[in-house]
Scaffold this motif. Structure first.
Motif, PDB file in Angstrom:
ATOM      1  N   SER A 192       0.829  -1.204   0.000  1.00 52.85           N
ATOM      2  CA  SER A 192       0.000   0.000   0.000  1.00 52.85           C
ATOM      3  C   SER A 192       0.866   1.257   0.000  1.00 52.85           C
ATOM      4  CB  SER A 192      -0.941  -0.026   1.201  1.00 52.85           C
ATOM      5  OG  SER A 192      -0.591   0.938   2.146  1.00 52.85           O
ATOM      6  N   MET A 193       2.088   1.191   0.598  1.00 50.84           N
ATOM      7  CA  MET A 193       2.932   2.383   0.627  1.00 50.84           C
ATOM      8  C   MET A 193       3.327   2.801  -0.790  1.00 50.84           C
ATOM      9  SD  MET A 193       6.459   2.983   2.721  1.00 50.84           S
ATOM     10  CE  MET A 193       7.684   2.818   1.461  1.00 50.84           C
ATOM     11  N   ARG A 194       3.749   1.813  -1.585  1.00 49.98           N
ATOM     12  CA  ARG A 194       4.154   2.130  -2.952  1.00 49.98           C
ATOM     13  C   ARG A 194       2.999   2.752  -3.723  1.00 49.98           C
ATOM     14  NH1 ARG A 194       6.005  -2.587  -6.947  1.00 49.98           N
ATOM     15  NH2 ARG A 194       3.805  -3.068  -6.932  1.00 49.98           N
ATOM     16  N   ALA A 195       1.823   2.161  -3.560  1.00 55.13           N
ATOM     17  CA  ALA A 195       0.664   2.651  -4.301  1.00 55.13           C
ATOM     18  C   ALA A 195       0.317   4.082  -3.903  1.00 55.13           C
ATOM     19  CB  ALA A 195      -0.524   1.729  -4.045  1.00 55.13           C
ATOM     20  N   ARG A 196       0.384   4.363  -2.590  1.00 51.68           N
ATOM     21  CA  ARG A 196       0.021   5.708  -2.126  1.00 51.68           C
ATOM     22  C   ARG A 196       1.028   6.748  -2.606  1.00 51.68           C
ATOM     23  NH1 ARG A 196       0.748   5.661   3.178  1.00 51.68           N
ATOM     24  NH2 ARG A 196       1.063   3.446   3.464  1.00 51.68           N
ATOM     25  N   TYR A 197       2.330   6.420  -2.475  1.00 55.13           N
ATOM     26  CA  TYR A 197       3.361   7.372  -2.888  1.00 55.13           C
ATOM     27  C   TYR A 197       3.261   7.647  -4.387  1.00 55.13           C
ATOM     28  CZ  TYR A 197       5.703   6.926   1.597  1.00 55.13           C
ATOM     29  OH  TYR A 197       6.008   6.969   2.914  1.00 55.13           O
ATOM     30  N   ALA A 198       3.104   6.564  -5.155  1.00 58.02           N
ATOM     31  CA  ALA A 198       3.025   6.729  -6.602  1.00 58.02           C
ATOM     32  C   ALA A 198       1.812   7.574  -6.966  1.00 58.02           C
ATOM     33  CB  ALA A 198       2.949   5.365  -7.275  1.00 58.02           C
ATOM     34  N   ALA A 199       0.700   7.370  -6.264  1.00 57.85           N
ATOM     35  CA  ALA A 199      -0.510   8.127  -6.571  1.00 57.85           C
ATOM     36  C   ALA A 199      -0.297   9.616  -6.328  1.00 57.85           C
ATOM     37  CB  ALA A 199      -1.677   7.604  -5.741  1.00 57.85           C
ATOM     38  N   VAL A 200       0.383   9.942  -5.214  1.00 59.72           N
ATOM     39  CA  VAL A 200       0.645  11.355  -4.922  1.00 59.72           C
ATOM     40  C   VAL A 200       1.478  11.971  -6.045  1.00 59.72           C
ATOM     41  CG1 VAL A 200       1.847  12.930  -3.364  1.00 59.72           C
ATOM     42  CG2 VAL A 200       0.424  11.107  -2.431  1.00 59.72           C
ATOM     43  N   LEU A 201       2.503  11.237  -6.486  1.00 54.67           N
ATOM     44  CA  LEU A 201       3.349  11.772  -7.550  1.00 54.67           C
ATOM     45  C   LEU A 201       2.577  11.842  -8.873  1.00 54.67           C
ATOM     46  CD1 LEU A 201       6.208  12.811  -7.914  1.00 54.67           C
ATOM     47  CD2 LEU A 201       6.818  10.599  -8.848  1.00 54.67           C
ATOM     48  N   GLY A 202       1.727  10.856  -9.121  1.00 60.24           N
ATOM     49  CA  GLY A 202       0.921  10.866 -10.346  1.00 60.24           C
ATOM     50  C   GLY A 202       0.016  12.088 -10.416  1.00 60.24           C
ATOM     51  N   ILE A 203      -0.535  12.483  -9.268  1.00 57.95           N
ATOM     52  CA  ILE A 203      -1.407  13.663  -9.226  1.00 57.95           C
ATOM     53  C   ILE A 203      -0.576  14.938  -9.377  1.00 57.95           C
ATOM     54  CG2 ILE A 203      -2.939  15.000  -7.751  1.00 57.95           C
ATOM     55  CD1 ILE A 203      -3.872  12.315  -6.552  1.00 57.95           C
ATOM     56  N   ALA A 204       0.500  15.047  -8.576  1.00 58.47           N
ATOM     57  CA  ALA A 204       1.333  16.255  -8.617  1.00 58.47           C
ATOM     58  C   ALA A 204       1.920  16.449 -10.013  1.00 58.47           C
ATOM     59  CB  ALA A 204       2.446  16.157  -7.573  1.00 58.47           C
ATOM     60  N   GLY A 205       2.368  15.354 -10.621  1.00 58.74           N
ATOM     61  CA  GLY A 205       2.987  15.448 -11.945  1.00 58.74           C
ATOM     62  C   GLY A 205       2.032  15.964 -12.993  1.00 58.74           C
ATOM     63  N   PHE A 206       0.794  15.463 -12.978  1.00 63.37           N
ATOM     64  CA  PHE A 206      -0.128  15.889 -14.024  1.00 63.37           C
ATOM     65  C   PHE A 206      -0.580  17.325 -13.818  1.00 63.37           C
ATOM     66  CE2 PHE A 206      -3.991  16.119 -16.509  1.00 63.37           C
ATOM     67  CZ  PHE A 206      -3.573  15.528 -17.679  1.00 63.37           C
ATOM     68  N   LEU A 207      -0.793  17.724 -12.547  1.00 65.09           N
ATOM     69  CA  LEU A 207      -1.216  19.110 -12.278  1.00 65.09           C
ATOM     70  C   LEU A 207      -0.131  20.107 -12.679  1.00 65.09           C
ATOM     71  CD1 LEU A 207      -3.075  18.814  -8.873  1.00 65.09           C
ATOM     72  CD2 LEU A 207      -4.043  19.202 -11.130  1.00 65.09           C
ATOM     73  N   ASP A 208       1.103  19.635 -12.726  1.00 63.54           N
ATOM     74  CA  ASP A 208       2.217  20.513 -13.079  1.00 63.54           C
ATOM     75  C   ASP A 208       2.284  20.776 -14.584  1.00 63.54           C
ATOM     76  OD1 ASP A 208       4.185  22.034 -11.994  1.00 63.54           O
ATOM     77  OD2 ASP A 208       5.754  20.545 -12.210  1.00 63.54           O
ATOM     78  N   ILE A 209       1.666  19.894 -15.380  1.00 67.22           N
ATOM     79  CA  ILE A 209       1.821  19.999 -16.836  1.00 67.22           C
ATOM     80  C   ILE A 209       1.379  21.364 -17.387  1.00 67.22           C
ATOM     81  CG2 ILE A 209       1.090  19.049 -19.070  1.00 67.22           C
ATOM     82  CD1 ILE A 209       1.138  16.322 -17.846  1.00 67.22           C
ATOM     83  N   PRO A 210       0.183  21.890 -17.014  1.00 63.07           N
ATOM     84  CA  PRO A 210      -0.179  23.215 -17.556  1.00 63.07           C
ATOM     85  C   PRO A 210       0.832  24.293 -17.181  1.00 63.07           C
ATOM     86  CG  PRO A 210      -1.958  22.320 -16.185  1.00 63.07           C
ATOM     87  CD  PRO A 210      -0.902  21.294 -16.226  1.00 63.07           C
ATOM     88  N   LEU A 211       1.348  24.230 -15.941  1.00 64.96           N
ATOM     89  CA  LEU A 211       2.326  25.242 -15.504  1.00 64.96           C
ATOM     90  C   LEU A 211       3.602  25.135 -16.333  1.00 64.96           C
ATOM     91  CD1 LEU A 211       1.925  24.831 -11.648  1.00 64.96           C
ATOM     92  CD2 LEU A 211       0.976  26.630 -13.065  1.00 64.96           C
ATOM     93  N   ILE A 212       4.068  23.898 -16.539  1.00 64.53           N
ATOM     94  CA  ILE A 212       5.285  23.717 -17.345  1.00 64.53           C
ATOM     95  C   ILE A 212       5.025  24.228 -18.758  1.00 64.53           C
ATOM     96  CG2 ILE A 212       6.937  22.038 -18.249  1.00 64.53           C
ATOM     97  CD1 ILE A 212       6.210  20.229 -15.946  1.00 64.53           C
ATOM     98  N   HIS A 213       3.834  23.911 -19.280  1.00 61.42           N
ATOM     99  CA  HIS A 213       3.497  24.331 -20.639  1.00 61.42           C
ATOM    100  C   HIS A 213       3.646  25.836 -20.805  1.00 61.42           C
ATOM    101  CE1 HIS A 213       1.359  24.639 -24.418  1.00 61.42           C
ATOM    102  NE2 HIS A 213       0.636  25.594 -23.870  1.00 61.42           N
ATOM    103  N   PHE A 214       3.024  26.612 -19.862  1.00 56.44           N
ATOM    104  CA  PHE A 214       3.093  28.069 -19.991  1.00 56.44           C
ATOM    105  C   PHE A 214       4.506  28.583 -19.762  1.00 56.44           C
ATOM    106  CE2 PHE A 214      -1.543  27.854 -19.391  1.00 56.44           C
ATOM    107  CZ  PHE A 214      -1.879  28.531 -20.543  1.00 56.44           C
ATOM    108  N   SER A 215       5.207  27.970 -18.799  1.00 57.61           N
ATOM    109  CA  SER A 215       6.551  28.490 -18.500  1.00 57.61           C
ATOM    110  C   SER A 215       7.485  28.294 -19.696  1.00 57.61           C
ATOM    111  CB  SER A 215       7.115  27.840 -17.242  1.00 57.61           C
ATOM    112  OG  SER A 215       7.355  26.479 -17.436  1.00 57.61           O
ATOM    113  N   VAL A 216       7.435  27.107 -20.346  1.00 52.58           N
ATOM    114  CA  VAL A 216       8.349  26.920 -21.476  1.00 52.58           C
ATOM    115  C   VAL A 216       7.908  27.754 -22.682  1.00 52.58           C
ATOM    116  CG1 VAL A 216       9.219  24.662 -20.804  1.00 52.58           C
ATOM    117  CG2 VAL A 216       7.205  24.787 -22.237  1.00 52.58           C
ATOM    118  N   LEU A 217       6.587  27.998 -22.766  1.00 48.49           N
ATOM    119  CA  LEU A 217       6.084  28.828 -23.864  1.00 48.49           C
ATOM    120  C   LEU A 217       6.598  30.256 -23.740  1.00 48.49           C
ATOM    121  CD1 LEU A 217       4.077  27.979 -26.122  1.00 48.49           C
ATOM    122  CD2 LEU A 217       2.344  29.246 -24.878  1.00 48.49           C
TER     123      LEU A 217
END
Lengths: 226, 236
Positions: free
Chosen positions: B143-168
């Motif tokens: 369960s630890m692996r699943a929880r940690y990975a889930a947190v990173l999966g959420i944080a990573g995807f939410l970051d995509i719009p920010l990265i998009h605008f910053s590199v633009l």
């Protein structure tokens, strides 16, 4: 609500007192970031490139690397002797642990930056005092975002087998927007451009700060679950 | 449980056949049907692999995001498996994007790599999800692996719009390459090329679901083996 704040304050106070007693973290972070700046000065030729063009990048790399040392340390300290277990067992909300750690990380990093800035001014021969107000806003925004996401990820990476190595690997790709934004804003501020012309970057960094404080509040319960 | 798994295994060949046929159709369209681009020549045909790969990797990372949220909400192993499988497939296709891009860019732009907004975004995405997979490899199953990975999966995807605008905005001072903007659908694009692109997009999407099905099945079989091993140890 008052109880919540006093719980957060207790964790911050505990970290500050520990640091005052040992003085391990601050000296490590400070010396390390001076070394980073030094290595960059050797690798670039300051008589060819303009200091205000490369300077901000060097400054932020130094902040980031030194900040990573601090973040790594912040939860490792709790892992020793099972202190984290004790914190989790207290009847406080789990987010208080996050905010306590976040604030103490922020304080350490801002303090270190306050010592680095005069050195930067001397080494790169840039006048920071003329635009100090906007510069401080930029540094505060960037450091805030770094600590918001960094505290979340260090709480997670402290439980991994190779913790010191994994934190930067997890953290740096996600930090890209703040790094680009902060370096760009710092460069413009040093050139004398007013901050009001870079509201898009300020907004982006603010968004980052708010989003990752939010994500941390939502998910910290799942990380500090034992 | 075993019967259920077997039935799922029977269901997937249909999808695999559909995928195989769709890919065959896409190959015919790409190499025989579609006319060669006038200025770029044959190398332009790589676009029919490049764009669908990019689309599939974005789709895959979105599935990681959704599965991560659903996992933290419902705490069911099923969602963890979906997130893991989708991240692996996504990284695979993201790698393909990063390989096919430079192959095309070398003769057209005269450089393997240009620090353009989209290229940077893709590279950062690749790094985020490689870190995600490394995180999974670093932790023991549970369960630890699943929880940690889930947190990173959420944080990573939410970051995509920010990265998009910053590199633009980071590259805002440079003109955007004309070739990339003309990749937008519609204007000036030959109908045959558009059709080929859509066939290829469809085929790659099928491929994504086929690979996902296989990967999810594999993970479930692994769980079954672990369970059987544990049962055998307990009975001894």
């Amino acid at each position: 609500m008052r109880q919540y704040f006093s719980q957060v304050a207790a964790i911050v106070w505990k970290d500050l007192v520990t640091e005052l007693k040992t003085r391990e973290l601050f000296s490590t972070m400070f010396v390390f970031s001076v070394l980073v700046i030094l290595i960059f000065i050797f690798s670039i030729n300051l008589s060819i490139v303009k200091a205000t063009e490369v300077g901000p990048g060097v400054l932020w790399v130094a902040f980031l690397f030194a900040g990573t040392l601090g973040l790594n340390r912040s939860f490792m300290l709790e892992k020793e002797n099972g202190c984290l277990q004790g914190l989790i067992l207290t009847p406080a909300d789990r987010t208080t642990i996050y905010f306590g750690k976040f604030i103490s990380n922020l304080v350490f990093l801002l303090l270190m930056e306050a010592f680095i800035l005069p050195l930067f001014m001397v080494f790169f021969n840039v006048d920071l005092l003329a635009h100090l107000g906007s510069l401080l806003v930029v540094i505060l925004l960037g450091t805030f975002g770094f600590c918001a996401l960094g505290t979340l990820l260090s709480s997670l990476s402290s439980n991994l087998k190779t913790r010191e190595v994994m934190l930067p690997i997890l953290l740096y790709p996600l930090m890209v927007p703040v790094v680009i934004g902060s370096v760009r804003m710092t460069g413009q501020v040093l050139e004398g451009v007013p901050l009001s012309t870079m509201m898009n970057w300020v907004g982006l960094t603010l968004c980052f700060d708010v989003i990752f404080i939010g994500v941390s509040i939502m998910t910290i319960d799942h990380i500090l679950e034992e | 449980m075993n019967e259920e798994a077997a039935r799922e295994g029977e269901g997937s060949p249909v999808l695999i056949w559909i995928t195989a046929l769709a890919l065959l159709a896409a190959m015919v369209a790409i190499f025989i049907y579609v006319p060669t681009e006038k200025t770029e020549g044959a190398v332009q045909r790589i676009m029919y692999f490049h764009i669908p790969s990019a689309w599939v990797s974005f789709l895959a990372f979105f599935v990681v995001f959704l599965s991560s949220i659903l996992f933290l909400w419902k705490k069911e192993r099923e969602w963890d498996i979906y997130a893991h499988a989708s991240a692996e497939v996504g990284v695979l296709f993201c790698t393909l994007v990063l390989i096919t891009g430079p192959i095309w860019a070398r003769p057209i732009w005269g450089a393997w790599w240009v620090w353009d907004a989209r290229l940077t975004l893709t590279l950062v995405l690749w790094l985020i999800y490689v870190a995600y997979l490394m995180l999974r490899a670093q932790t023991d199953a549970g369960s630890m692996r699943a929880r940690y990975a889930a947190v990173l999966g959420i944080a990573g995807f939410l970051d995509i719009p920010l990265i998009h605008f910053s590199v633009l905005w980071w590259r805002a001072f440079h003109p955007l390459p004309k070739v990339i903007t003309s990749e937008g659908l519609g204007k000036g694009m030959d109908p045959a090329m558009l059709a080929t692109l859509f066939i290829s997009l469809g085929a790659f999407t099928c491929l994504y679901f086929a690979l996902m099905g296989q990967r999810v099945n594999l993970e479930k079989l692994r769980d079954d083996i672990d369970r059987l091993k544990k049962d055998a140890l307990d009975s001894d």
